[in-house]
Structures are given as structure tokens and as C-alpha cells.
Design an enzyme around this catalytic site. Structure first.
Site, PDB file in Angstrom:
ATOM      1  N   ASP A  53     -34.059   7.578   9.962  1.00  6.70           N
ATOM      2  CA  ASP A  53     -34.923   7.945   8.816  1.00  6.70           C
ATOM      3  C   ASP A  53     -34.494   8.893   7.658  1.00  6.70           C
ATOM      4  OD1 ASP A  53     -35.028  10.244  10.350  1.00  6.70           O
ATOM      5  OD2 ASP A  53     -36.765  10.373  11.045  1.00  6.70           O
ATOM      6  N   SER A  54     -33.293   9.050   8.128  1.00  7.27           N
ATOM      7  CA  SER A  54     -32.434   9.500   6.985  1.00  7.27           C
ATOM      8  C   SER A  54     -32.408   8.819   5.634  1.00  7.27           C
ATOM      9  CB  SER A  54     -30.763   9.800   7.494  1.00  7.27           C
ATOM     10  OG  SER A  54     -30.343   8.707   7.825  1.00  7.27           O
ATOM     11  N   ASP A  92     -34.675   4.730  14.496  1.00  6.42           N
ATOM     12  CA  ASP A  92     -35.510   5.761  14.384  1.00  6.42           C
ATOM     13  C   ASP A  92     -36.985   5.411  14.395  1.00  6.42           C
ATOM     14  OD1 ASP A  92     -33.959   8.218  14.744  1.00  6.42           O
ATOM     15  OD2 ASP A  92     -33.585   8.403  12.553  1.00  6.42           O
ATOM     16  N   GLU A 189     -28.321  18.283  17.222  1.00  8.49           N
ATOM     17  CA  GLU A 189     -28.139  18.495  15.911  1.00  8.49           C
ATOM     18  C   GLU A 189     -28.168  19.969  15.445  1.00  8.49           C
ATOM     19  OE1 GLU A 189     -29.505  17.176  11.327  1.00  8.49           O
ATOM     20  OE2 GLU A 189     -30.349  16.077  13.099  1.00  8.49           O
TER      21      GLU A 189
END
Length: 271
Positions: A53-54, A92, A189
Site C-alpha cells: 500500500d506504499s 497488502d 519495521e
């Protein structure tokens, strides 16, 4: 013109990732959103292609990933999957698409029909029932712990997670819960190196780090970031692999080699 891949290398599967972890072979993952880059990244030896979704940031220009829709992810997943890459294709689940197990399953089915071989969702203990529900229905799951971008407003910004004793303990509980629920992969992350190492040694499934140190089973970066395409200040965990390289493919090959040879990330890319 066709981007269909013809490779003598065996396909990367979910069991193959587990075998790589057990053999001590590092896993190289990158985000990918289209057929051209899917073919290039696959030729360069990337093990996992993440339709992240980046894309909301690097393709759509949003400041967060929250506006990204299921249709957006499904569209880009189909673009990547048409190449039939050797790499595993992971997609995602966007913000707001996995509030209940049934909702998560319906949306995972849509992504798998588009070509995903695994879905990724953000969260720990509270997602255990959802992960179990998906895995029982033959949906491979990658969990995402630490700095989960869909929770940016809850965190008050993009902040390193697990720095306090309580935060580290919760991260360990989350990791154990998602593994017990059946997750086959987990992204860590912006997690302190020592905490990520503890999680990696505790779990039997592979861990993929981004700003989580060298001890993880593999690494992931946003494609545009590792090619030096980012506005403003570069995130600490990013290295520009395009510097000194004659082509994008050479840059990706350098990234894959650095991950495999444990020369990336360095201390300067970790917390």
C-alpha cells in the site's frame, strides 16, 4: 511485446521461504507495482515482490497509505502477476479491509484471484483470530509488526516501535501470537536491532526487516526508495543502491547481493 518470464530457477513458494530461513539463506524482498518492474526485479533475483500500500505514497502522491483501496491493490497485483515471476507475489490488505475475519477473507480472495500468492496485514495479538481464519481457508499470511504505517495517526507519526521495555515485551507477544495463529512470514519495521534479533531467534517463521537490523531472515525496501527516488529527507533505513550503478537492473542486483551477503543493512540503517 511480452514480459512473461522464462527462468530456469525454481519458483519461490511459501515452503521455499521457510526452507531458506532454515538454511540460513537471506530473503530479498522489494515492493513492485507493475509488469515492467516485475520482470526486471525477477531477473535480478528478487525473492519476493510485495504489492504494497506504499503505492499510495510513491505512485499516488498521498502522505499516508490510508487512502489506498482494495481495487488499487488488486489492479497492481494483476499487473505484477501477469509476468508470472519466479518470485513470490505478496499483496497488502489496505486500511479498513480486514476489520473482521470474514471481511479479511473476502478481500483476500479478491487479491488472490488477481494473482497474489500471500496477503499481508498489519497487527499483532488482536489479529490472531483473523490470521487463523485465513490460514484455515488456504490463504497464506504475512503479518506486519513494529511501525505499521496504517496506524500512523494512532502512533502520532512514523516512530520507531519497541524501544521501551513494555513496548519490546508487547512486540514479542505479538510475534508469538501471529506465529501461533499460522502466519508464515512477518515483516518487522522500524524496530530496534536487538529486539528484532530476539523476535527472529524466538520464531520459527522467517522475519523480514526494514529498519530492523541485520539479524532478520531477510530485508525489504520500497523500490522507489532503494533507487533514490524519494522527495525530501531519506529515511534512515534506506540505502540508495542506484548510486554508482549503470542501470536499474544493476542497482537491484546490488541490493539482492547486499541482502544475501549480509552487507545491508549496516548500523547506519538500523535503530
Amino acid at each position: 511485446m511480452t514480459y512473461l518470464q522464462e527462468s530456469s530457477r525454481p519458483a519461490i513458494t511459501v515452503p521455499k521461504l521457510q526452507a531458506m530461513r532454515e538454511a540460513g539463506e537471506k530473503i530479498a524482498m522489494l515492493t513492485c507495482y507493475d509488469a515492467s518492474f516485475a520482470a526486471l526485479l525477477d531477473r535480478a533475483g528478487t525473492d519476493v515482490l510485495l504489492i504494497g500500500d506504499s503505492l499510495g505514497n510513491v505512485l499516488q502522491g498521498h502522505t499516508t497509505t490510508l487512502p489506498v483501496s482494495l481495487d488499487d491493490i488488486a489492479y497492481h497485483t494483476a499487473c505484477v502477476a501477469r509476468v508470472q515471476p519466479r518470485a513470490l507475489v505478496v499483496a497488502d490488505l489496505p486500511f479498513g479491509t480486514y476489520g473482521t475475519p470474514a471481511e479479511a477473507f473476502a478481500h483476500s480472495v479478491a487479491l488472490m484471484r488477481a494473482g497474489a500468492q500471500m496477503v499481508k496485514l498489519e497487527g499483532g495479538e488482536w489479529l490472531a483470530d483473523t490470521i487463523r481464519f485465513l490460514v484455515e481457508r488456504s490463504v497464506p499470511v504475512c503479518a506486519h509488526l513494529g511501525l505499521t504505517p496504517q496506524s500512523v495517526h494512532a502512533f502520532g507519526g512514523f516512530k520507531v516501535q519497541g524501544r521501551t521495555e513494555a513496548g519490546a515485551a508487547q512486540l514479542l507477544r505479538d510475534a508469538r501470537a501471529i506465529e501461533d495463529a499460522g502466519a508464515q512470514l512477518v515483516v518487522l519495521e522500524a524496530v530496534p536491532t536487538l529486539v528484532a534479533a530476539e523476535v527472529t531467534h524466538m520464531l520459527k517463521i522467517p522475519t523480514i526487516g526494514i529498519g530492523a537490523g541485520l539479524d532478520c531472515s531477510g530485508q525489504v525496501l520500497v523500490l522507489h526508495d532503494m533507487l533514490g527516488i524519494f522527495p525530501g529527507k531519506r529515511p534512515r533505513f534506506v540505502k540508495d543502491f542506484m548510486q554508482g550503478q549503470p542501470s536499474i537492473q544493476a542497482a537491484v542486483e546490488a541490493y539482492v547481493s547486499a541482502v544475501k551477503e549480509c552487507t545491508f543493512p549496516g548500523p547506519e540503517h538500523s535503530f
